[in-house]
Design a protein around this motif. Structure first.
Motif, PDB file in Angstrom:
ATOM      1  N   GLN A 211      11.353   3.492  -4.274  1.00 60.04           N
ATOM      2  CA  GLN A 211      12.730   3.583  -5.161  1.00 60.04           C
ATOM      3  C   GLN A 211      13.379   1.994  -5.072  1.00 60.04           C
ATOM      4  O   GLN A 211      13.859   1.672  -6.156  1.00 60.04           O
ATOM      5  CB  GLN A 211      13.528   4.419  -4.626  1.00 60.04           C
ATOM      6  N   GLU A 212      13.222   1.253  -4.012  1.00 59.90           N
ATOM      7  CA  GLU A 212      14.093   0.093  -3.736  1.00 59.90           C
ATOM      8  C   GLU A 212      13.153  -1.015  -3.186  1.00 59.90           C
ATOM      9  O   GLU A 212      12.421  -0.741  -2.109  1.00 59.90           O
ATOM     10  CB  GLU A 212      15.242   0.188  -3.124  1.00 59.90           C
ATOM     11  N   VAL A 213      12.690  -2.035  -3.651  1.00 56.72           N
ATOM     12  CA  VAL A 213      12.404  -3.339  -3.020  1.00 56.72           C
ATOM     13  C   VAL A 213      13.309  -4.444  -3.022  1.00 56.72           C
ATOM     14  O   VAL A 213      13.823  -4.758  -3.817  1.00 56.72           O
ATOM     15  CB  VAL A 213      10.945  -3.828  -3.635  1.00 56.72           C
ATOM     16  N   ILE A 214      13.398  -4.935  -1.903  1.00 59.87           N
ATOM     17  CA  ILE A 214      14.259  -6.257  -1.592  1.00 59.87           C
ATOM     18  C   ILE A 214      13.582  -7.512  -0.861  1.00 59.87           C
ATOM     19  O   ILE A 214      12.657  -7.078  -0.034  1.00 59.87           O
ATOM     20  CB  ILE A 214      15.575  -5.560  -0.637  1.00 59.87           C
ATOM     21  N   VAL A 215      13.774  -8.598  -1.338  1.00 63.85           N
ATOM     22  CA  VAL A 215      13.035  -9.730  -0.806  1.00 63.85           C
ATOM     23  C   VAL A 215      14.149 -10.770  -0.249  1.00 63.85           C
ATOM     24  O   VAL A 215      15.093 -10.849  -1.156  1.00 63.85           O
ATOM     25  CB  VAL A 215      12.065 -10.512  -1.638  1.00 63.85           C
ATOM     26  N   GLU A 216      14.084 -11.012   0.938  1.00 67.02           N
ATOM     27  CA  GLU A 216      15.054 -12.079   1.425  1.00 67.02           C
ATOM     28  C   GLU A 216      14.484 -13.266   2.049  1.00 67.02           C
ATOM     29  O   GLU A 216      13.474 -13.466   2.306  1.00 67.02           O
ATOM     30  CB  GLU A 216      16.109 -11.327   2.578  1.00 67.02           C
TER      31      GLU A 216
ATOM     32  N   TRP B 158      10.963  -2.185   1.836  1.00 66.03           N
ATOM     33  CA  TRP B 158      11.138  -1.165   0.808  1.00 66.03           C
ATOM     34  C   TRP B 158      11.417   0.201   1.255  1.00 66.03           C
ATOM     35  O   TRP B 158      11.285   0.456   2.545  1.00 66.03           O
ATOM     36  CB  TRP B 158       9.643  -0.827   0.022  1.00 66.03           C
ATOM     37  N   VAL B 159      11.978   1.185   0.362  1.00 69.48           N
ATOM     38  CA  VAL B 159      12.497   2.426   0.696  1.00 69.48           C
ATOM     39  C   VAL B 159      11.850   3.615  -0.316  1.00 69.48           C
ATOM     40  O   VAL B 159      12.124   3.017  -1.689  1.00 69.48           O
ATOM     41  CB  VAL B 159      13.975   2.710   0.794  1.00 69.48           C
ATOM     42  N   ASP B 160      11.370   4.498   0.088  1.00 72.44           N
ATOM     43  CA  ASP B 160      10.835   5.339  -0.951  1.00 72.44           C
ATOM     44  C   ASP B 160      11.610   6.766  -1.092  1.00 72.44           C
ATOM     45  O   ASP B 160      12.684   6.852  -0.403  1.00 72.44           O
ATOM     46  CB  ASP B 160       9.396   5.803  -0.730  1.00 72.44           C
ATOM     47  N   ASN B 161      11.353   7.586  -1.984  1.00 77.27           N
ATOM     48  CA  ASN B 161      11.768   8.997  -2.356  1.00 77.27           C
ATOM     49  C   ASN B 161      11.957   9.706  -1.118  1.00 77.27           C
ATOM     50  O   ASN B 161      12.685  10.729  -1.315  1.00 77.27           O
ATOM     51  CB  ASN B 161      11.639   9.326  -3.782  1.00 77.27           C
ATOM     52  N   LYS B 162      11.157   9.578  -0.033  1.00 82.42           N
ATOM     53  CA  LYS B 162      11.048  10.521   0.919  1.00 82.42           C
ATOM     54  C   LYS B 162      11.603  10.005   2.247  1.00 82.42           C
ATOM     55  O   LYS B 162      11.386  10.108   3.264  1.00 82.42           O
ATOM     56  CB  LYS B 162       9.675  10.791   1.285  1.00 82.42           C
ATOM     57  N   ASP B 163      12.675   8.901   1.992  1.00 83.52           N
ATOM     58  CA  ASP B 163      13.169   8.091   3.067  1.00 83.52           C
ATOM     59  C   ASP B 163      12.263   7.491   4.033  1.00 83.52           C
ATOM     60  O   ASP B 163      12.583   7.045   5.057  1.00 83.52           O
ATOM     61  CB  ASP B 163      14.069   8.877   3.747  1.00 83.52           C
ATOM     62  N   GLN B 164      10.961   7.246   3.522  1.00 85.67           N
ATOM     63  CA  GLN B 164      10.139   6.219   4.249  1.00 85.67           C
ATOM     64  C   GLN B 164      10.473   4.950   3.871  1.00 85.67           C
ATOM     65  O   GLN B 164      10.791   4.767   2.901  1.00 85.67           O
ATOM     66  CB  GLN B 164       8.609   6.466   4.090  1.00 85.67           C
TER      67      GLN B 164
ATOM     68  N   PHE C   1      15.454 -11.167  -4.341  1.00 83.67           N
ATOM     69  CA  PHE C   1      14.890 -10.198  -5.574  1.00 83.67           C
ATOM     70  C   PHE C   1      15.148  -9.118  -5.005  1.00 83.67           C
ATOM     71  O   PHE C   1      15.333  -8.598  -3.767  1.00 83.67           O
ATOM     72  CB  PHE C   1      13.621 -10.474  -5.373  1.00 83.67           C
ATOM     73  N   LYS C   2      15.532  -8.096  -6.137  1.00 81.31           N
ATOM     74  CA  LYS C   2      15.685  -6.697  -5.861  1.00 81.31           C
ATOM     75  C   LYS C   2      15.123  -5.958  -6.974  1.00 81.31           C
ATOM     76  O   LYS C   2      15.521  -6.317  -8.083  1.00 81.31           O
ATOM     77  CB  LYS C   2      17.177  -6.291  -5.534  1.00 81.31           C
ATOM     78  N   ALA C   3      14.388  -4.857  -6.721  1.00 81.07           N
ATOM     79  CA  ALA C   3      13.812  -4.116  -7.800  1.00 81.07           C
ATOM     80  C   ALA C   3      14.161  -2.573  -7.373  1.00 81.07           C
ATOM     81  O   ALA C   3      14.149  -2.252  -6.243  1.00 81.07           O
ATOM     82  CB  ALA C   3      12.305  -4.234  -7.822  1.00 81.07           C
TER      83      ALA C   3
ATOM     84  N   ARG D  75       0.836  -1.261   0.019  1.00 76.80           N
ATOM     85  CA  ARG D  75      -0.047   0.153   0.103  1.00 76.80           C
ATOM     86  C   ARG D  75       0.878   1.290   0.065  1.00 76.80           C
ATOM     87  O   ARG D  75       1.593   1.412   0.915  1.00 76.80           O
ATOM     88  CB  ARG D  75      -0.823  -0.059   1.266  1.00 76.80           C
ATOM     89  N   HIS D  76       0.875   1.846  -1.231  1.00 68.97           N
ATOM     90  CA  HIS D  76       1.785   3.302  -1.329  1.00 68.97           C
ATOM     91  C   HIS D  76       1.060   3.906  -2.389  1.00 68.97           C
ATOM     92  O   HIS D  76       0.556   3.647  -3.522  1.00 68.97           O
ATOM     93  CB  HIS D  76       3.081   2.739  -1.573  1.00 68.97           C
ATOM     94  N   PRO D  77       1.112   5.552  -2.184  1.00 71.33           N
ATOM     95  CA  PRO D  77       0.395   6.253  -3.178  1.00 71.33           C
ATOM     96  C   PRO D  77       1.173   6.143  -4.541  1.00 71.33           C
ATOM     97  O   PRO D  77       0.577   6.310  -5.583  1.00 71.33           O
ATOM     98  CB  PRO D  77       0.507   7.559  -2.756  1.00 71.33           C
ATOM     99  N   MET D  78       2.388   6.171  -4.560  1.00 69.72           N
ATOM    100  CA  MET D  78       3.232   5.977  -5.989  1.00 69.72           C
ATOM    101  C   MET D  78       3.007   7.230  -6.825  1.00 69.72           C
ATOM    102  O   MET D  78       2.618   6.993  -8.013  1.00 69.72           O
ATOM    103  CB  MET D  78       3.116   4.753  -6.492  1.00 69.72           C
ATOM    104  N   GLU D  79       3.230   8.625  -6.140  1.00 69.58           N
ATOM    105  CA  GLU D  79       2.809   9.633  -7.001  1.00 69.58           C
ATOM    106  C   GLU D  79       4.135   9.976  -7.925  1.00 69.58           C
ATOM    107  O   GLU D  79       5.165  10.012  -7.513  1.00 69.58           O
ATOM    108  CB  GLU D  79       2.616  11.016  -6.250  1.00 69.58           C
TER     109      GLU D  79
END
Length: 107
Positions: free
Chosen positions: A46-51, A89-95, A58-60, A23-27
């Motif tokens: 910006q980054e998604v990692i699965v361990e 995950w980490v977004d462009n606002k460092d959340q 997985f990394k995107a 769940r993320h707005p992805m504006e």
């Protein structure tokens, strides 16, 4: 943590199918607010990692082109029922957010 993430990771044989909804707005930063006419600031993952058991499987690297509330699905080998799997995950606002789940047997 993990309030923004739902995970289903099912094992069938030696293949694990990993599915998640974030769940993320992805504006994009290109949309204008209909009421004010002002641009809605960019806000995207910006980054998604699965361990799996601490090993990255997985990394995107995403940008503003991903839709709101993204769904992700992929398969990997080597998982066993009860193993741990972590999405972060980490977004462009460092959340950021993360969730750890256990692999379950596929129905």
């Amino acid at each position: 943590m993990g309030d923004s993430i739902r995970i289903l990771a099912e094992v069938q044989g030696d293949v694990t199918e990993f599915r998640t909804l974030i769940r993320h707005p992805m504006e994009t930063g290109l949309r204008k607010d209909e009421k004010t006419g002002k641009e809605v600031p960019a806000h995207f993952i910006q980054e998604v990692i699965v361990e799996h058991n601490g090993k990255q499987v997985f990394k995107a690297l995403w940008s503003s082109g991903i839709s709101a509330n993204p769904y992700l699905s992929f398969k990997f080998k080597g998982g066993k029922i009860g193993d741990g799997v972590k999405l972060s995950w980490v977004d462009n606002k460092d959340q950021s957010d993360f969730l750890i789940a256990k692999l379950v047997k596929a129905d």
